[in-house]
Structures are given as structure tokens and as C-alpha cells.
Design an enzyme around this catalytic site. Structure first.
Site, PDB file in Angstrom:
ATOM      1  N   ASP A  44      39.255  33.415   4.541  1.00  0.00           N
ATOM      2  CA  ASP A  44      40.678  33.071   4.545  1.00  0.00           C
ATOM      3  C   ASP A  44      41.046  32.372   3.223  1.00  0.00           C
ATOM      4  O   ASP A  44      42.028  32.735   2.576  1.00  0.00           O
ATOM      5  CB  ASP A  44      40.964  32.154   5.755  1.00  0.00           C
ATOM      6  CG  ASP A  44      42.390  31.648   5.780  1.00  0.00           C
ATOM      7  OD1 ASP A  44      43.274  32.410   6.205  1.00  0.00           O
ATOM      8  OD2 ASP A  44      42.620  30.498   5.352  1.00  0.00           O
ATOM      9  N   GLY A  47      42.981  23.613  18.698  1.00  0.00           N
ATOM     10  CA  GLY A  47      43.784  24.787  18.340  1.00  0.00           C
ATOM     11  C   GLY A  47      43.831  25.059  16.847  1.00  0.00           C
ATOM     12  O   GLY A  47      44.578  25.915  16.387  1.00  0.00           O
ATOM     13  N   LYS A  81      48.384  37.200   4.324  1.00  0.00           N
ATOM     14  CA  LYS A  81      47.499  37.028   3.154  1.00  0.00           C
ATOM     15  C   LYS A  81      46.473  38.146   3.043  1.00  0.00           C
ATOM     16  O   LYS A  81      46.130  38.576   1.943  1.00  0.00           O
ATOM     17  CB  LYS A  81      46.797  35.685   3.207  1.00  0.00           C
ATOM     18  CG  LYS A  81      46.054  35.463   4.492  1.00  0.00           C
ATOM     19  CD  LYS A  81      45.729  34.019   4.719  1.00  0.00           C
ATOM     20  CE  LYS A  81      45.468  33.764   6.173  1.00  0.00           C
ATOM     21  NZ  LYS A  81      46.484  33.186   6.948  1.00  0.00           N
ATOM     22  N   ILE A  89      53.392  24.517   2.143  1.00  0.00           N
ATOM     23  CA  ILE A  89      53.388  24.026   0.749  1.00  0.00           C
ATOM     24  C   ILE A  89      54.009  25.083  -0.163  1.00  0.00           C
ATOM     25  O   ILE A  89      53.549  26.225  -0.197  1.00  0.00           O
ATOM     26  CB  ILE A  89      51.950  23.737   0.268  1.00  0.00           C
ATOM     27  CG1 ILE A  89      51.266  22.723   1.179  1.00  0.00           C
ATOM     28  CG2 ILE A  89      51.957  23.267  -1.181  1.00  0.00           C
ATOM     29  CD1 ILE A  89      49.809  22.460   0.812  1.00  0.00           C
ATOM     30  N   GLY A  99      50.321  26.411  11.108  1.00  0.00           N
ATOM     31  CA  GLY A  99      51.039  25.946  12.292  1.00  0.00           C
ATOM     32  C   GLY A  99      52.420  26.565  12.390  1.00  0.00           C
ATOM     33  O   GLY A  99      52.949  27.122  11.425  1.00  0.00           O
ATOM     34  N   LYS A 154      43.480  33.604  -0.210  1.00  0.00           N
ATOM     35  CA  LYS A 154      44.510  32.767  -0.835  1.00  0.00           C
ATOM     36  C   LYS A 154      44.204  32.560  -2.318  1.00  0.00           C
ATOM     37  O   LYS A 154      45.114  32.544  -3.151  1.00  0.00           O
ATOM     38  CB  LYS A 154      44.608  31.435  -0.090  1.00  0.00           C
ATOM     39  CG  LYS A 154      45.138  31.624   1.344  1.00  0.00           C
ATOM     40  CD  LYS A 154      44.902  30.403   2.212  1.00  0.00           C
ATOM     41  CE  LYS A 154      45.409  30.621   3.636  1.00  0.00           C
ATOM     42  NZ  LYS A 154      44.964  29.601   4.582  1.00  0.00           N
ATOM     43  N   VAL A 209      53.749  32.199  14.325  1.00  0.00           N
ATOM     44  CA  VAL A 209      54.679  32.116  13.196  1.00  0.00           C
ATOM     45  C   VAL A 209      56.027  32.772  13.540  1.00  0.00           C
ATOM     46  O   VAL A 209      57.093  32.195  13.274  1.00  0.00           O
ATOM     47  CB  VAL A 209      54.069  32.750  11.922  1.00  0.00           C
ATOM     48  CG1 VAL A 209      55.004  32.570  10.739  1.00  0.00           C
ATOM     49  CG2 VAL A 209      52.700  32.138  11.619  1.00  0.00           C
ATOM     50  N   GLU A 232      40.536  29.540  15.312  1.00  0.00           N
ATOM     51  CA  GLU A 232      40.891  30.642  16.205  1.00  0.00           C
ATOM     52  C   GLU A 232      39.698  30.986  17.094  1.00  0.00           C
ATOM     53  O   GLU A 232      38.580  30.500  16.866  1.00  0.00           O
ATOM     54  CB  GLU A 232      41.288  31.847  15.363  1.00  0.00           C
ATOM     55  CG  GLU A 232      42.501  31.497  14.522  1.00  0.00           C
ATOM     56  CD  GLU A 232      43.092  32.683  13.817  1.00  0.00           C
ATOM     57  OE1 GLU A 232      42.858  33.808  14.255  1.00  0.00           O
ATOM     58  OE2 GLU A 232      43.803  32.448  12.842  1.00  0.00           O
TER      59      GLU A 232
HETATM   60  P1  NAP Z   1      49.797  35.745  16.320  1.00  0.00           P
HETATM   61  O1  NAP Z   1      50.113  34.462  16.965  1.00  0.00           O
HETATM   62  O2  NAP Z   1      48.565  36.472  16.722  1.00  0.00           O
HETATM   63  O3  NAP Z   1      51.071  36.701  16.531  1.00  0.00           O
HETATM   64  C1  NAP Z   1      51.064  38.047  16.176  1.00  0.00           C
HETATM   65  C2  NAP Z   1      52.328  38.688  16.722  1.00  0.00           C
HETATM   66  O4  NAP Z   1      52.399  40.018  16.200  1.00  0.00           O
HETATM   67  C3  NAP Z   1      52.375  38.807  18.250  1.00  0.00           C
HETATM   68  O5  NAP Z   1      53.673  38.541  18.716  1.00  0.00           O
HETATM   69  C4  NAP Z   1      52.012  40.276  18.520  1.00  0.00           C
HETATM   70  O6  NAP Z   1      52.646  40.841  19.648  1.00  0.00           O
HETATM   71  C5  NAP Z   1      52.579  40.936  17.271  1.00  0.00           C
HETATM   72  N1  NAP Z   1      51.845  42.165  16.942  1.00  0.00           N
HETATM   73  C6  NAP Z   1      50.571  42.266  16.508  1.00  0.00           C
HETATM   74  N2  NAP Z   1      50.250  43.564  16.307  1.00  0.00           N
HETATM   75  C7  NAP Z   1      51.350  44.275  16.626  1.00  0.00           C
HETATM   76  C8  NAP Z   1      51.654  45.648  16.634  1.00  0.00           C
HETATM   77  N3  NAP Z   1      50.738  46.582  16.287  1.00  0.00           N
HETATM   78  N4  NAP Z   1      52.891  46.023  17.010  1.00  0.00           N
HETATM   79  C9  NAP Z   1      53.809  45.119  17.371  1.00  0.00           C
HETATM   80  N5  NAP Z   1      53.598  43.781  17.396  1.00  0.00           N
HETATM   81  C10 NAP Z   1      52.377  43.380  17.024  1.00  0.00           C
HETATM   82  O7  NAP Z   1      49.699  35.579  14.723  1.00  0.00           O
HETATM   83  P2  NAP Z   1      50.286  34.356  13.838  1.00  0.00           P
HETATM   84  O8  NAP Z   1      49.339  33.226  13.885  1.00  0.00           O
HETATM   85  O9  NAP Z   1      51.700  34.167  14.169  1.00  0.00           O
HETATM   86  O10 NAP Z   1      50.138  34.974  12.351  1.00  0.00           O
HETATM   87  C11 NAP Z   1      51.039  35.926  11.861  1.00  0.00           C
HETATM   88  C12 NAP Z   1      50.836  36.102  10.363  1.00  0.00           C
HETATM   89  O11 NAP Z   1      51.075  34.877   9.698  1.00  0.00           O
HETATM   90  C13 NAP Z   1      49.412  36.510   9.956  1.00  0.00           C
HETATM   91  O12 NAP Z   1      49.479  37.366   8.826  1.00  0.00           O
HETATM   92  C14 NAP Z   1      48.764  35.195   9.560  1.00  0.00           C
HETATM   93  O13 NAP Z   1      47.699  35.343   8.629  1.00  0.00           O
HETATM   94  C15 NAP Z   1      49.943  34.511   8.910  1.00  0.00           C
HETATM   95  N6  NAP Z   1      49.852  33.052   8.859  1.00  0.00           N
HETATM   96  C16 NAP Z   1      49.625  32.367   9.999  1.00  0.00           C
HETATM   97  C17 NAP Z   1      49.583  30.991   9.969  1.00  0.00           C
HETATM   98  C18 NAP Z   1      49.366  30.191  11.223  1.00  0.00           C
HETATM   99  O14 NAP Z   1      49.347  28.952  11.147  1.00  0.00           O
HETATM  100  N7  NAP Z   1      49.232  30.813  12.379  1.00  0.00           N
HETATM  101  C19 NAP Z   1      49.728  30.314   8.748  1.00  0.00           C
HETATM  102  C20 NAP Z   1      49.983  31.053   7.589  1.00  0.00           C
HETATM  103  C21 NAP Z   1      50.037  32.434   7.656  1.00  0.00           C
HETATM  104  P3  NAP Z   1      52.296  40.390  21.142  1.00  0.00           P
HETATM  105  O15 NAP Z   1      52.836  38.981  21.247  1.00  0.00           O
HETATM  106  O16 NAP Z   1      52.997  41.325  22.039  1.00  0.00           O
HETATM  107  O17 NAP Z   1      50.805  40.434  21.239  1.00  0.00           O
HETATM  108  N1  HSE Z   2      43.350  29.724   9.566  1.00  0.00           N
HETATM  109  C1  HSE Z   2      44.148  29.177   8.522  1.00  0.00           C
HETATM  110  C2  HSE Z   2      43.744  27.712   8.265  1.00  0.00           C
HETATM  111  C3  HSE Z   2      45.616  29.287   8.913  1.00  0.00           C
HETATM  112  O1  HSE Z   2      42.954  27.140   9.033  1.00  0.00           O
HETATM  113  O2  HSE Z   2      44.175  27.144   7.277  1.00  0.00           O
HETATM  114  C4  HSE Z   2      46.529  29.398   7.757  1.00  0.00           C
HETATM  115  O3  HSE Z   2      46.302  30.483   6.942  1.00  0.00           O
END
Ligand code: NAP
Ligand code: HSE
Length: 426
Positions: free
Chosen positions: A201, A187, A105, A136, A302, A205, A15, A190
Site C-alpha cells: 500500500d 478497524g 491508488k 492530507i 477513514g 503511494k 469512502v 483490513e
Molecule cells: P469498500 O468499503 O470496500 O467499498 C467499496 C464499494 O465499492 C462498495 O460499496 C461496493 O459495493 C462497491 N463495489 C466494489 N466493486 C464493485 C463493482 N464491481 N460494481 C459495483 N460496485 C462495486 O472500499 P473503501 O474502503 O471505501 O475504498 C474505496 C477506494 O478508496 C479504494 O480504492 C481504496 O484504496 C481507497 N481509499 C480508501 C481509504 C480508506 O480509508 N478506506 C483511504 C484512502 C483511499 P457493495 O457495497 O455492494 O459491496
Molecule cells: N490501508 C491504508 C492505511 C488505508 O492503513 O493507511 C489508506 O490508504
């Protein structure tokens, strides 16, 4: 028009990387769209030496204090995930008078009240559109566009991974494990898919949507969560025979005797709009007294879909900053409604069981339902080769504790060889 608003991203993963790239893509138009340029002054990560294509290495840091102590940074965008250190960093940012945007969340569903109080006390925005259903728009519609309604139901498909798995099971006849492997390969799931497949999850929400929509705090721990791990291709075939499809639904209802908040795999009629929401798509269905019904549909996860919601929040916060009106819409939970325990909720059930194939068995089974106050709405029987019959019953709505009584008696009867599945029906 020449103003620049400095922001910091905490996280440069899926993100965070998407938000960085999307803001860069919009850069030339930001002064016109927002009224100011938006400059990403810092990006906090754990590992500053890892290459991050598309991100200027100069802004990478692993020093949170350099961000929170920088008075020029006006917005902190938390995209790390998890509870700690995200909770501490958001608290410290708000205490330093910085506005916060988050997609987290887990944090909002469990510690939302504390963070909103802190935001209000410090006159800051705390925005979280991306925390529910990715791209959304649902939080802002609930808080703003639908503010004139008394909402009575918010339900939907809010987890893309499980919706993809159930779609493959339905359309391709896959069993759960095969569909999960496919979701992992693409992908969607997770490395540890527990939060998705166990319904946690979606439960987070649901907690957030119920709190915002019903003006009363619902925590993740209040939400009854059941995942999809026990759903089989056979259940899906029987559901289809009965005119239904199986979806993992998050359901929040605002009833006169309390809020119902739960996540279950559920049979829904094939004619329901949510039945056609397939693959990794999400949809949220809302009912209100003035609005009637509305459905919000799109990509729930995504890189860019989630960045879309985060950047929307950043721009909204920038506009509030420019107008001197941050903290305009804070916590909207002004009621204290009870949340109903699972046993007090009325549901319809689909029960699939294996019974002896002999005279009197059907009468025996139906009398158990009758004697425990469970009314039968539909029944299908298939003969199997091993001298038993597969029986599927769909009940009318019944208090869950009465249904559990019926099930306990059925389990103790020798004519009932196995209760194969119990699934709720919408
Ligand atoms: P991610 O790919 O695992 O990325 C997490 C990032 O945070 C990485 O860059 C990591 O650093 C950094 N990080 C984690 N812990 C840290 C710490 N203690 N200090 C400094 N940096 C730290 O996660 P993501 O999928 O982007 O998700 C991020 C948030 O968005 C979550 O709350 C998730 O629930 C939410 N979200 C995600 C999605 C989705 O589709 N992925 C959708 C909706 C909401 P490094 O790169 O150095 O490891
Ligand atoms: N793991 C979540 C999903 C990502 O599959 O919808 C978004 O929160």
C-alpha cells in the site's frame, strides 16, 4: 448561480458513504462555495438491496451503463477500489467525456499513464488527491503549489495501519502479532492486511508521489517494498538505545543517476519530525531547491478524512467545469528518468546478530565489514546468558550490494550464530 452539476458515485463503502454524507452536510452552501449545486444522481454498488443508512435508496443502482450513457452526469467518482472493473469504468467514463475523481491508488500506481493520456485526449479532469495519504493535501501541493521547485526528496509515513502497529510495539512493548490483532480490532487493518504489512500500500503511494513530484513515471513495480512483519520488540529496544525509532518509511529520491523509490522499515533519529508521527497518522516530508523542507501531517485514512480529499477534488472539478477549463492540469510526467535497481542504492544498515562471546569475535566481525568496504558508525554489545553476545552494528552509507557481500560472509562464519535482523537506517 442556479446551475446543478450531476455526479455519480461508484461505490458506497467506507469512502463512498463518507463522500455522500459530506456532500449532504455541505449542501446548503454548495451554490456559494462552488458556483453550482452538486447533485448525486446515481450510486453504483454490487448489492442494491443492502440497507445503506444516510443514502437515498432511489439513487442506488447496479447498472453501470445507466450512468455512463447518461449525458447529464458530468463527473464520475470512482470509489470501488481494485483494478477491474474500475479501470474499464474510468476508461469508458473518460471516453464519454465525463470527468473522473478517484481514490484508487492501486489503479493510478499501475495504470496512471494510460488513464491520464485518455483524460487529456478527451479534455477531462482526472483527479486523485485521496489516493495518497487520505485527508492530507499532497498531490495538489506537488502539482501546483510546489511547481516552481526541483524536488529531490519526498518521503513519509503513508500507511496508517503499520504506523499504528509500530507505535504500539514502541510505546507498549507489544510484539508484532499482538499489535496487528489490536489494529484489526480497532478497524485499522483490513480482514486481509497483506497490502499494509508487506509495504505494498505504501509502495503504491510512493510510486504516485514520485511520478508527480519528479515529473517522471514511476510504477508500483519499480518500487522496492519491504514490510514490517519481521520487526521485533527487541529491534525497537535496541533502536531506542541508539537514539532512534523504527518507522515504515516510503522514500523517493531524485538523484543525478536516477530515481530511488522504496518502502522499508527504517530507523530514524528520535529528533526527526517523522519520529513523532504516531498511531494511524500519516506525514509526508518534501525537500525542494526553493522550498527547503516542508512536512504535511494528518489522517491518512477513514470515512471522513478520505471523503475530505475526494470532495475537494469534486469541487475543484466543478469549478473547472463552470469555467470551461477541465483538463487544465493533466499528466505532469514529461521526463523519462531511470529508476535505480535496489543493488545500486546506498543505505545505512542496522544489523543485530548473535555471536559467540569469546576473544577475537568482535575483531573477526569488524574485519569482515572492513574487508568488504562497509564502514561502521555505531556498535553496541550486550552479553546474554547462553554464552553468546548480542551485537548491534549501525553502518555508514554503503552500496547495498557491498553490504550483502559482508552479510554473506558473516552468515558463513561459525562464530556468528544468527543474523537476527537487518533494518535500514535513514
Ligand atoms: P469498500 O468499503 O470496500 O467499498 C467499496 C464499494 O465499492 C462498495 O460499496 C461496493 O459495493 C462497491 N463495489 C466494489 N466493486 C464493485 C463493482 N464491481 N460494481 C459495483 N460496485 C462495486 O472500499 P473503501 O474502503 O471505501 O475504498 C474505496 C477506494 O478508496 C479504494 O480504492 C481504496 O484504496 C481507497 N481509499 C480508501 C481509504 C480508506 O480509508 N478506506 C483511504 C484512502 C483511499 P457493495 O457495497 O455492494 O459491496
Ligand atoms: N490501508 C491504508 C492505511 C488505508 O492503513 O493507511 C489508506 O490508504
Amino acid at each position: 448561480m442556479n446551475q446543478t452539476i450531476q455526479i455519480a458515485l461508484l461505490g458506497a463503502g467506507t469512502v463512498g458513504g463518507g463522500v455522500y454524507k459530506l456532500l449532504e452536510k455541505r449542501r446548503s452552501e454548495l451554490p456559494q462555495r462552488v458556483g453550482a449545486d452538486i447533485q448525486i444522481s446515481a450510486v453504483l454498488v454490487r448489492n442494491v438491496s443492502r440497507p445503506r443508512p444516510g443514502i437515498d435508496p432511489v439513487v442506488l443502482t447496479d447498472d453501470w451503463q445507466s450512468i455512463v450513457r447518461n449525458p447529464d452526469i458530468k463527473i464520475v467518482v470512482e470509489l470501488m477500489g481494485g483494478i477491474e472493473p474500475a479501470r474499464t469504468y474510468i476508461r469508458e467514463a473518460l471516453q464519454a467525456g465525463k470527468n473522473v475523481v478517484t481514490a484508487n491508488k492501486d489503479l493510478i500506481a499501475e495504470h496512471g499513464a494510460e488513464l491520464f493520456d485518455l483524460a487529456e485526449a478527451n479534455h477531462c479532469d482526472l483527479q486523485f488527491e485521496a489516493a495518497v495519504a487520505g485527508a492530507i493535501p499532497i498531490i495538489r501541493p506537488l502539482k501546483q503549489c510546489l511547481a516552481g521547485n526541483e524536488l529531490t526528496e519526498i518521503m513519509g509515513i503513508v500507511n496508517g495501519t503499520t504506523n499504528y502497529i509500530l507505535t504500539r510495539m514502541t510505546q507498549d512493548g507489544m510484539e508484532f502479532d499482538e499489535a496487528l490483532a489490536k489494529a484489526t480490532e480497532l478497524g485499522y487493518a483490513e480482514a486481509d492486511p497483506t497490502a499494509d504489512i508487506e509495504g505494498y500500500d505504501a509502495g503504491r503511494k510512493v510510486a504516485i508521489m514520485a511520478s508527480v513530484g519528479f515529473h517522471s513515471r514511476v510504477r508500483f513495480s519499480d518500487v522496492v517494498c519491504e514490510g514490517i512483519t519481521s520487526i521485533t520488540a527487541t529491534d525497537i529496544r535496541f533502536a531506542r538505545e541508539m537514539g532512534c525509532t523504527i518507522k515504515l518509511l516510503g522514500v523517493a529520491r531524485n538523484t543525478p543517476d536516477g530515481i530511488e523509490a522504496r518502502v522499508h522499515p527504517m530507523l530514524i533519529p528520535q529528533s526527526h519530525p517523522l519520529a513523532t508521527v504516531n498511531d494511524a497518522f500519516n506525514a509526508v516530508f518534501v525537500h525542494g531547491d526553493a522550498l527547503d523542507d516542508a512536512m504535511f501531517y494528518g489522517r491518512g485514512a477513514g470515512e471522513f478524512p478520505t471523503a475530505s480529499a475526494v470532495v475537494g477534488d469534486i469541487i475543484d472539478t466543478c469549478r473547472n467545469l463552470l469555467m470551461g477549463c477541465t483538463a487544465r492540469i493533466g499528466c505532469t510526467c514529461f521526463k523519462e528518468l531511470p529508476v535505480k535497481p535496489a543493488a545500486e542504492i546506498d543505505s545505512k544498515f542496522f544489523v543485530r546478530m548473535k555471536v559467540d562471546h569469546r576473544l577475537g569475535v568482535l575483531a573477526g566481525v569488524t574485519s569482515v565489514f572492513g574487508n568488504t568496504g562497509v564502514s561502521i558508525a555505531q556498535m553496541v554489545q550486550h552479553q546474554t546468558t547462553d554464552g553468546c553476545a548480542e551485537l548491534v552494528v549501525i553502518t555508514d552509507a554503503v552500496r547495498e550490494k557491498h553490504f550483502d557481500d559482508a552479510l554473506t560472509i558473516l552468515c558463513s562464519m561459525s562464530m556468528v550464530r544468527e543474523i537476527c535482523s537487518v533494518i535500514r537506517v535513514y
